[in-house]
Structure formats: structure tokens, C-alpha cells
Design an enzyme around this catalytic site. Structure first.
Site, PDB file in Angstrom:
ATOM      1  N   ARG A  15      40.702 -14.316  -3.486  1.00  0.00           N
ATOM      2  CA  ARG A  15      39.927 -14.857  -4.618  1.00  0.00           C
ATOM      3  C   ARG A  15      40.668 -16.044  -5.254  1.00  0.00           C
ATOM      4  O   ARG A  15      40.249 -17.187  -5.146  1.00  0.00           O
ATOM      5  CB  ARG A  15      39.647 -13.748  -5.650  1.00  0.00           C
ATOM      6  CG  ARG A  15      38.563 -14.102  -6.662  1.00  0.00           C
ATOM      7  CD  ARG A  15      39.020 -14.984  -7.790  1.00  0.00           C
ATOM      8  NE  ARG A  15      40.099 -14.393  -8.579  1.00  0.00           N
ATOM      9  CZ  ARG A  15      40.763 -15.047  -9.503  1.00  0.00           C
ATOM     10  NH1 ARG A  15      40.489 -16.314  -9.768  1.00  0.00           N
ATOM     11  NH2 ARG A  15      41.759 -14.472 -10.157  1.00  0.00           N
ATOM     12  N   ASP A  16      41.788 -15.785  -5.868  1.00  0.00           N
ATOM     13  CA  ASP A  16      42.493 -16.843  -6.600  1.00  0.00           C
ATOM     14  C   ASP A  16      42.991 -17.928  -5.643  1.00  0.00           C
ATOM     15  O   ASP A  16      42.960 -19.125  -5.967  1.00  0.00           O
ATOM     16  CB  ASP A  16      43.675 -16.230  -7.362  1.00  0.00           C
ATOM     17  CG  ASP A  16      44.137 -17.078  -8.525  1.00  0.00           C
ATOM     18  OD1 ASP A  16      44.075 -18.307  -8.419  1.00  0.00           O
ATOM     19  OD2 ASP A  16      44.570 -16.515  -9.546  1.00  0.00           O
ATOM     20  N   HIS A 209      49.730 -11.280 -14.162  1.00  0.00           N
ATOM     21  CA  HIS A 209      49.216 -12.215 -13.150  1.00  0.00           C
ATOM     22  C   HIS A 209      49.936 -13.536 -13.394  1.00  0.00           C
ATOM     23  O   HIS A 209      49.629 -14.258 -14.342  1.00  0.00           O
ATOM     24  CB  HIS A 209      47.692 -12.339 -13.343  1.00  0.00           C
ATOM     25  CG  HIS A 209      47.018 -13.334 -12.473  1.00  0.00           C
ATOM     26  ND1 HIS A 209      46.224 -12.967 -11.408  1.00  0.00           N
ATOM     27  CD2 HIS A 209      46.969 -14.685 -12.516  1.00  0.00           C
ATOM     28  CE1 HIS A 209      45.715 -14.053 -10.844  1.00  0.00           C
ATOM     29  NE2 HIS A 209      46.163 -15.115 -11.496  1.00  0.00           N
ATOM     30  N   HIS A 211      51.572 -17.266 -12.287  1.00  0.00           N
ATOM     31  CA  HIS A 211      51.553 -18.432 -11.396  1.00  0.00           C
ATOM     32  C   HIS A 211      52.938 -19.072 -11.370  1.00  0.00           C
ATOM     33  O   HIS A 211      53.715 -18.940 -12.313  1.00  0.00           O
ATOM     34  CB  HIS A 211      50.477 -19.425 -11.856  1.00  0.00           C
ATOM     35  CG  HIS A 211      49.106 -19.013 -11.416  1.00  0.00           C
ATOM     36  ND1 HIS A 211      48.474 -19.575 -10.339  1.00  0.00           N
ATOM     37  CD2 HIS A 211      48.255 -18.073 -11.895  1.00  0.00           C
ATOM     38  CE1 HIS A 211      47.288 -19.003 -10.170  1.00  0.00           C
ATOM     39  NE2 HIS A 211      47.126 -18.087 -11.105  1.00  0.00           N
ATOM     40  N   CYS A 242      43.497 -22.168 -10.815  1.00  0.00           N
ATOM     41  CA  CYS A 242      42.154 -22.293 -11.378  1.00  0.00           C
ATOM     42  C   CYS A 242      41.715 -23.749 -11.327  1.00  0.00           C
ATOM     43  O   CYS A 242      42.380 -24.616 -11.887  1.00  0.00           O
ATOM     44  CB  CYS A 242      42.154 -21.796 -12.820  1.00  0.00           C
ATOM     45  SG  CYS A 242      40.566 -22.092 -13.626  1.00  0.00           S
ATOM     46  N   ASN A 251      49.681 -18.923  -7.199  1.00  0.00           N
ATOM     47  CA  ASN A 251      50.191 -17.642  -7.695  1.00  0.00           C
ATOM     48  C   ASN A 251      51.580 -17.422  -7.113  1.00  0.00           C
ATOM     49  O   ASN A 251      51.926 -17.976  -6.078  1.00  0.00           O
ATOM     50  CB  ASN A 251      49.330 -16.484  -7.176  1.00  0.00           C
ATOM     51  CG  ASN A 251      47.999 -16.389  -7.861  1.00  0.00           C
ATOM     52  OD1 ASN A 251      47.049 -17.055  -7.482  1.00  0.00           O
ATOM     53  ND2 ASN A 251      47.934 -15.559  -8.869  1.00  0.00           N
TER      54      ASN A 251
HETATM   55  N1  COA Z   1      26.414 -15.732  -8.607  1.00  0.00           N
HETATM   56  C1  COA Z   1      25.777 -16.691  -7.926  1.00  0.00           C
HETATM   57  N2  COA Z   1      25.184 -17.777  -8.508  1.00  0.00           N
HETATM   58  C2  COA Z   1      25.272 -17.868  -9.847  1.00  0.00           C
HETATM   59  C3  COA Z   1      25.945 -16.903 -10.623  1.00  0.00           C
HETATM   60  C4  COA Z   1      26.533 -15.801  -9.947  1.00  0.00           C
HETATM   61  N3  COA Z   1      27.188 -14.855 -10.620  1.00  0.00           N
HETATM   62  N4  COA Z   1      25.870 -17.265 -11.907  1.00  0.00           N
HETATM   63  C5  COA Z   1      25.173 -18.417 -11.960  1.00  0.00           C
HETATM   64  N5  COA Z   1      24.806 -18.783 -10.708  1.00  0.00           N
HETATM   65  C6  COA Z   1      24.061 -19.990 -10.323  1.00  0.00           C
HETATM   66  C7  COA Z   1      22.731 -20.063 -11.054  1.00  0.00           C
HETATM   67  O1  COA Z   1      21.735 -19.405 -10.348  1.00  0.00           O
HETATM   68  C8  COA Z   1      22.508 -21.547 -11.145  1.00  0.00           C
HETATM   69  O2  COA Z   1      22.035 -22.019  -9.912  1.00  0.00           O
HETATM   70  P1  COA Z   1      20.850 -23.117  -9.836  1.00  0.00           P
HETATM   71  O3  COA Z   1      21.370 -24.299 -10.602  1.00  0.00           O
HETATM   72  O4  COA Z   1      20.701 -23.363  -8.370  1.00  0.00           O
HETATM   73  O5  COA Z   1      19.679 -22.460 -10.483  1.00  0.00           O
HETATM   74  C9  COA Z   1      23.919 -22.107 -11.335  1.00  0.00           C
HETATM   75  O6  COA Z   1      24.778 -21.118 -10.790  1.00  0.00           O
HETATM   76  C10 COA Z   1      24.265 -22.354 -12.786  1.00  0.00           C
HETATM   77  O7  COA Z   1      23.983 -21.186 -13.518  1.00  0.00           O
HETATM   78  P2  COA Z   1      23.955 -21.101 -15.108  1.00  0.00           P
HETATM   79  O8  COA Z   1      23.562 -19.723 -15.482  1.00  0.00           O
HETATM   80  O9  COA Z   1      23.173 -22.248 -15.673  1.00  0.00           O
HETATM   81  O10 COA Z   1      25.465 -21.210 -15.495  1.00  0.00           O
HETATM   82  P3  COA Z   1      26.342 -22.429 -16.021  1.00  0.00           P
HETATM   83  O11 COA Z   1      26.086 -23.667 -15.249  1.00  0.00           O
HETATM   84  O12 COA Z   1      26.276 -22.468 -17.503  1.00  0.00           O
HETATM   85  O13 COA Z   1      27.799 -21.899 -15.589  1.00  0.00           O
HETATM   86  C11 COA Z   1      29.043 -19.930 -15.054  1.00  0.00           C
HETATM   87  C12 COA Z   1      28.342 -20.729 -16.133  1.00  0.00           C
HETATM   88  C13 COA Z   1      29.843 -18.876 -15.792  1.00  0.00           C
HETATM   89  C14 COA Z   1      28.030 -19.270 -14.125  1.00  0.00           C
HETATM   90  C15 COA Z   1      29.944 -20.871 -14.207  1.00  0.00           C
HETATM   91  O14 COA Z   1      30.668 -21.701 -15.074  1.00  0.00           O
HETATM   92  C16 COA Z   1      30.887 -20.105 -13.315  1.00  0.00           C
HETATM   93  O15 COA Z   1      30.477 -19.514 -12.323  1.00  0.00           O
HETATM   94  N6  COA Z   1      32.197 -20.129 -13.632  1.00  0.00           N
HETATM   95  C17 COA Z   1      33.188 -19.417 -12.868  1.00  0.00           C
HETATM   96  C18 COA Z   1      34.473 -20.170 -12.924  1.00  0.00           C
HETATM   97  C19 COA Z   1      35.548 -19.525 -12.115  1.00  0.00           C
HETATM   98  O16 COA Z   1      35.327 -18.749 -11.211  1.00  0.00           O
HETATM   99  N7  COA Z   1      36.788 -19.929 -12.432  1.00  0.00           N
HETATM  100  C20 COA Z   1      37.938 -19.487 -11.744  1.00  0.00           C
HETATM  101  C21 COA Z   1      38.318 -18.096 -11.988  1.00  0.00           C
HETATM  102  S1  COA Z   1      39.071 -17.825 -13.545  1.00  0.00           S
HETATM  103 ZN    ZN Z   2      45.280 -17.012 -11.263  1.00  0.00          ZN
END
Ligand code: COA
Ligand code: ZN
Length: 304
Positions: A15-16, A209, A211, A242, A251
Site C-alpha cells: 500500500r504505502d 509508522h 518514514h 505519501c 518507509n
Molecule cells: N474507491 C474508488 N473510487 C473512488 C473512491 C473509492 N473509495 N472514492 C471516490 N472515488 C472516485 C469517485 O467515484 C469519483 O470518480 P468519478 O470522478 O469518475 O466520478 C472520484 O473518485 C472522486 O470522488 P469524490 O467523492 O468527488 O472525491 P474527491 O475528489 O473529493 O476526493 C477522496 C476525496 C478522499 C476520495 C480522494 O482525495 C482520495 O481518494 N484520497 C486518498 C488519498 C490517499 O490515498 N493518500 C495516501 C494515503 S495517506
Molecule cells: Zn506512510
């Protein structure tokens, strides 16, 4: 030295580590690495995140990765962990039979906005709603990102970290994870943050956790162990970081942690040979540099 008899190492490379690799990783390579890591003896492994593929393109095949590794994890007694940021992610995790969800909230306002486009307070509200709705179906743990330093210069107050951890425990989380997201910690900072948290919540409920951005992750691990902490996340090959935290690097490498612990007589239940094979698979199949110390030594040996 005051060291625990044994340590639980939780592997997070899939994942990370993978989330921060820019070139696409083939599905088969992800599956092969996870299956090999499963043989190394980890009891828990964070294998994917269910997130927006726009935010983290590398996780677009997370569902298929879980489907293709689930059997290997079960056969080796490894619990699967997935990071999720929202309800859709929780529903996917429940549907696929994931054992544990990591729900991440940053202590830093700016990092939380960059990472999940919400304020920490909004994330906390959402977390509460998700636990209330899905808490009986799946185990949740709260991950507090930037708990040991913020890449945007915000001051991280220990009392705020404690308050957020308390919030997670009050909702029923069994564990809270404290992340040094961009490797800004040092042993003094680790001690100053973790001592009061251990006093209030107990070492058995806290996961670290760390890094290695500034080369201090092993020193920080040692400092944490001397406080009585014994649950540590790490990534094979030292991959990680990240994408929404400027300056984030890998990490602490699992093989480096394993070497330190083994040399000091601390039990982990991890097989160095099987982990070695996983690192070689990463080296050959993942388009990212291996940055661990032990990997340099591996070059002189043959991978059986
Ligand atoms: N799984 C799959 N697709 C997802 C999803 C999930 N859990 N959550 C949202 N999506 C998709 C939506 O369907 C949408 O797709 P579309 O544009 O084709 O319709 C798109 O992602 C954006 O979704 P939205 O609900 O508008 O979210 P957002 O743009 O405001 O983003 C998060 C918010 C939280 C979904 C996004 O910022 C995110 O996934 N962040 C994770 C960051 C991360 O993993 N960081 C590293 C680890 S700490
Ligand atoms: Zn990390």
C-alpha cells in the site's frame, strides 16, 4: 536496555510503497510481491487502499489485487488491511472480506486537505459515522498522519494528537497508529509524543509508522521500543511515501528493522530468507529504487 521480548512487524509495502511509485506496476508484479511477503511470517499486511483512482492511479486495480492474493494470505495466516478514505472504500473492504480498515486522518489541517480534501474535523465526523454504520462488520483502526511533523510547517501539539487518539478509542478502535508521514521525527520527539500516549492508552494499543526521509527511522524505532512500544509498520525495500506530502520518502525498510531486531535478540516471527526473496522480487519487478541497507548485502548473496 529496556527492550520488548517480541515485536509485531506489520508490512505496508503493497500500500504505502506502491502508492508512491509513479510508473505503473503490473498487476502480476503486485500479486507476486504480496504472495511472497505472505510467506515471510507477517501476521498483518496492508495490501491496498480503496481510494479515488484519480488521487492514487496505482491503486486502480486494488479490488483485483485483493481477489488474487486473498488465498495466499489466508493460507499463511496473514490478516489483510486496507486503507480507505470514505464510505465507498469501506463498502468495498467489507464486500471483499478485508480484516481491518486503516482510516487515515492527518493531525495537520493542511495535509488532511491535500490528502483527502476535508478538514480533520470533517474527517472525524465521517469516521464516527462509518464506525457507527460498519463497526460491527469490520475492524477499524485510526491512523493519525503527520503526528510527528507536518510537511507544511504546522506545529503538531501533543495534546491535539492525544485528543484525536482518544476520539478513536472512544469510538471503539482497538488500536491507533501514529505516523511520521514525512520522516521529521527524532528520538526526542518520539519520546515526548509517545510517553504521554502510552501513559493514557497503553503500549499495546499503539502502532508506530515511521518514514526514513532523514535516516532516523531506525533510531526512532529503537527509541519507541525503549518506551515499551512493540508494534511497528515497515515496507519491504524501503518503498513508500505519501504523494500529497511534499518531501515524503520511503518507509523504514522491513529488512532493516528485521536485521536490527534479530541482532538485538528481539523476536519477530519473520523469516529473513522469505523477506529477502520478496525484496528481490521488488527489485526485479517494481519500477522504483530499493533504498534499504540490507539490500546492499543481498547483492553479495544468491537468492535461494
Ligand atoms: N474507491 C474508488 N473510487 C473512488 C473512491 C473509492 N473509495 N472514492 C471516490 N472515488 C472516485 C469517485 O467515484 C469519483 O470518480 P468519478 O470522478 O469518475 O466520478 C472520484 O473518485 C472522486 O470522488 P469524490 O467523492 O468527488 O472525491 P474527491 O475528489 O473529493 O476526493 C477522496 C476525496 C478522499 C476520495 C480522494 O482525495 C482520495 O481518494 N484520497 C486518498 C488519498 C490517499 O490515498 N493518500 C495516501 C494515503 S495517506
Ligand atoms: Zn506512510
Amino acid at each position: 536496555m529496556n527492550l520488548p521480548k517480541s515485536v509485531e512487524m506489520i508490512e505496508v509495502c503493497p500500500r504505502d510503497g506502491f502508492q508512491n511509485v509513479h510508473e505503473p506496476i503490473t498487476h502480476d508484479a503486485k500479486v507476486a510481491v504480496i504472495r511472497q511477503l505472505a510467506k515471510a511470517g507477517f501476521k498483518r499486511m496492508e495490501i491496498v487502499s480503496f481510494v479515488s483512482p484519480k488521487a492514487i492511479p496505482q491503486m486502480a486495480d486494488a479490488r483485483e489485487v485483493v481477489e488474487d492474493t486473498q488465498q495466499a494470505l489466508r493460507d499463511n495466516g496473514v490478516e489483510s488491511v486496507a486503507l480507505v478514505p470514505n464510505q465507498r472504500g469501506v463498502e468495498t473492504a467489507v464486500e471483499l472480506g478485508i480484516n481491518e480498515i486503516t482510516y487515515v486522518i492527518s493531525v495537520s489541517e493542511k495535509h488532511n486537505m491535500a490528502n483527502v480534501r476535508r478538514t480533520p474535523a470533517e474527517s472525524m465526523e465521517q469516521f464516527k459515522a462509518l464506525i457507527e454504520e460498519y463497526g460491527h462488520k469490520i475492524r477499524f483502526r485510526l491512523a493519525l498522519a503527520t503526528a510527528l511533523g507536518c510537511p507544511f510547517g504546522e506545529v503538531i501539539r501533543t495534546e491535539r494528537v492525544a485528543e484525536m487518539a482518544r476520539f478513536g478509542f472512544d469510538l471503539g478502535c482497538k488500536e491507533v497508529m501514529l505516523a511520521d508521514t514525512v520522516g521529521m521525527a527524532n528520538p526526542v520527539r518520539v519520546t515526548n509524543l509517545m510517553e504521554p500516549l502510552i501513559r493514557e492508552f497503553g503500549a499495546d494499543r499503539l502502532i508506530m509508522h515511521l518514514h526514513d526521509t532523514r535516516g532516523l527511522a531506525l533510531a526512532n524505532t529503537l527509541a519507541a521500543m525503549q518506551l515499551g512500544l512493540y508494534k511497528f509498520e515497515s515496507a519491504a525495500g524501503g518503498l513508500g511515501g505519501c504523494p500529497f506530502a511534499p518531501g515524503a520518502a520511503g518507509n523504514v525498510a522491513s529488512e532493516d528493522v528485521l536485521n536490527m531486531l534479530t541482532e538485538m535478540g528481539v523476536e519477530t516471527g519473520i523469516s529473513g530468507d522469505e523477506l529477502h526473496k520478496a525484496v528481490m522480487l521488488i527489485k526485479e519487478n517494481i519500477p522504483a529504487p530499493i533504498v534499504s541497507h540490507m539490500a546492499h548485502l543481498y547483492k553479495q548473496t544468491t537468492c535461494a
